[in-house]
Write an enzyme that holds these catalytic residues in place. Sequence first.
Site, PDB file in Angstrom:
ATOM      1  CG  HIS A   2      -7.403  58.605  15.780  1.00  0.00           C
ATOM      2  ND1 HIS A   2      -7.645  58.520  17.134  1.00  0.00           N
ATOM      3  CD2 HIS A   2      -6.188  59.207  15.670  1.00  0.00           C
ATOM      4  CE1 HIS A   2      -6.643  59.053  17.807  1.00  0.00           C
ATOM      5  NE2 HIS A   2      -5.740  59.478  16.933  1.00  0.00           N
ATOM      6  NE  ARG A   3     -14.854  56.615  12.279  1.00  0.00           N
ATOM      7  CZ  ARG A   3     -15.710  56.140  11.382  1.00  0.00           C
ATOM      8  NH1 ARG A   3     -16.789  56.857  11.051  1.00  0.00           N
ATOM      9  NH2 ARG A   3     -15.512  54.959  10.816  1.00  0.00           N
TER      10      ARG A   3
END
Length: 412
Positions: free
Chosen positions: A385-386
């Site tokens: 998700h980064r």
Amino acid sequence: MTEVIMPKMGDGMEEGTLLEWLKKDGDKVKSGEVIGTIQTDKATIELESPGSGTLTGFLLKDGETIPVGRPIAAILKDGEALPSTWGGKETTAVSNGSASHVEVAQAVEASQPVAAVEAPTATTEERIKASPLAKKIAAEKGVDLSSVQGTGPGGRIVEKDVVSAVQPAPAAPKAAPAIVQVTATEADTVVQLNRLRQITAKRTLESKQQVPHFYVTVEVDVEKIIALRAMFEEEESGKVSINDFVVKACALALRDMPEVNAVFQGTTVLQYGAVHVGIAVAIPDGLTVPVIKNAQSMSLRQLSVRAKELAKKAKENKLNLDELSGSTFSISNMGMLDVDNFIAIVNQPNSAILAIASVRKKVVATDDDQVEIRSRMNITCSFDHRVVDGAIGAKFINVVKAYLENPTLLLQ
């Protein structure tokens, strides 16, 4: 002198284990000749000599582990001798015929004298080996070079060593979760983990702890792929697996969406210009991930052939460094193991991995409200998700689905 170092043989590899030296101290070797075997985080690989000469100065025994990039032996040409700081210890250079270099290193480690070896009489200032730039930075920053561990050839202190010495120490990592020790009974069996499984356990734990995973699943209709596979076999051009179609679909989707073909780098995200797909392969010792390079430029047939080559080499422990490193995306297939669905752990430093489940016959409602029996399979993508937001992840897996449900696009 040529250093033999512990090579970096895969993404995220931090250390390697010497399984066996195939040559003895003092043996003559040629460049490219196999001198030992190494266990990495992905496979067992042959260690080739980086030069020609006399192999000596062993710093690692069979079964020992050391970080990548560290010297483990040396190759000397005629008339050469090991430097006085070989192995990061202060010793006197030993020429051929004197006490062995292994004995010297071991004796220094144990602070014991060695026959025919005398301690140097040079001052501390003279004994310190450092590059001119390292000395200049040390003088400017007030760093005592005698307290700096050199990482250059023969333990020489280089610029990065001094820079690291003046930077604040990183925060102490959080303690690893305690491992519950259970007392085995006579009816239990204790199985010792081999090196590959130990490293796999470490890597997967790190990925789950460090990477904020999220998952997206879609169901894919594979009727058209099954029909195309039958055509390939009728034309006697060889079998093409569903996995081959998935690899091709992912390669094109990653080409279309470079924001997924990327890696997190702290304050930046690097989007790769090429697509290198890692294919998870189960081997007796554990799991390895050979890499198909430049998959976006390969035809379906070329991908199929290459995937089979890599799988065969993986099972024979014959993968080389290039074939084990550089993946930008990974695929794990359990379709042959009769599973409805599964999710995979992101293979760092990739930002995504696709999991393929088994093909199932299902009753499906068509667009005109009719009922048909169709072949379907679930695919699930795990994302970092980064790097990838939820909407981008959902779009990506649906692009993969679109290619798979229109497989003639994969033949171009």
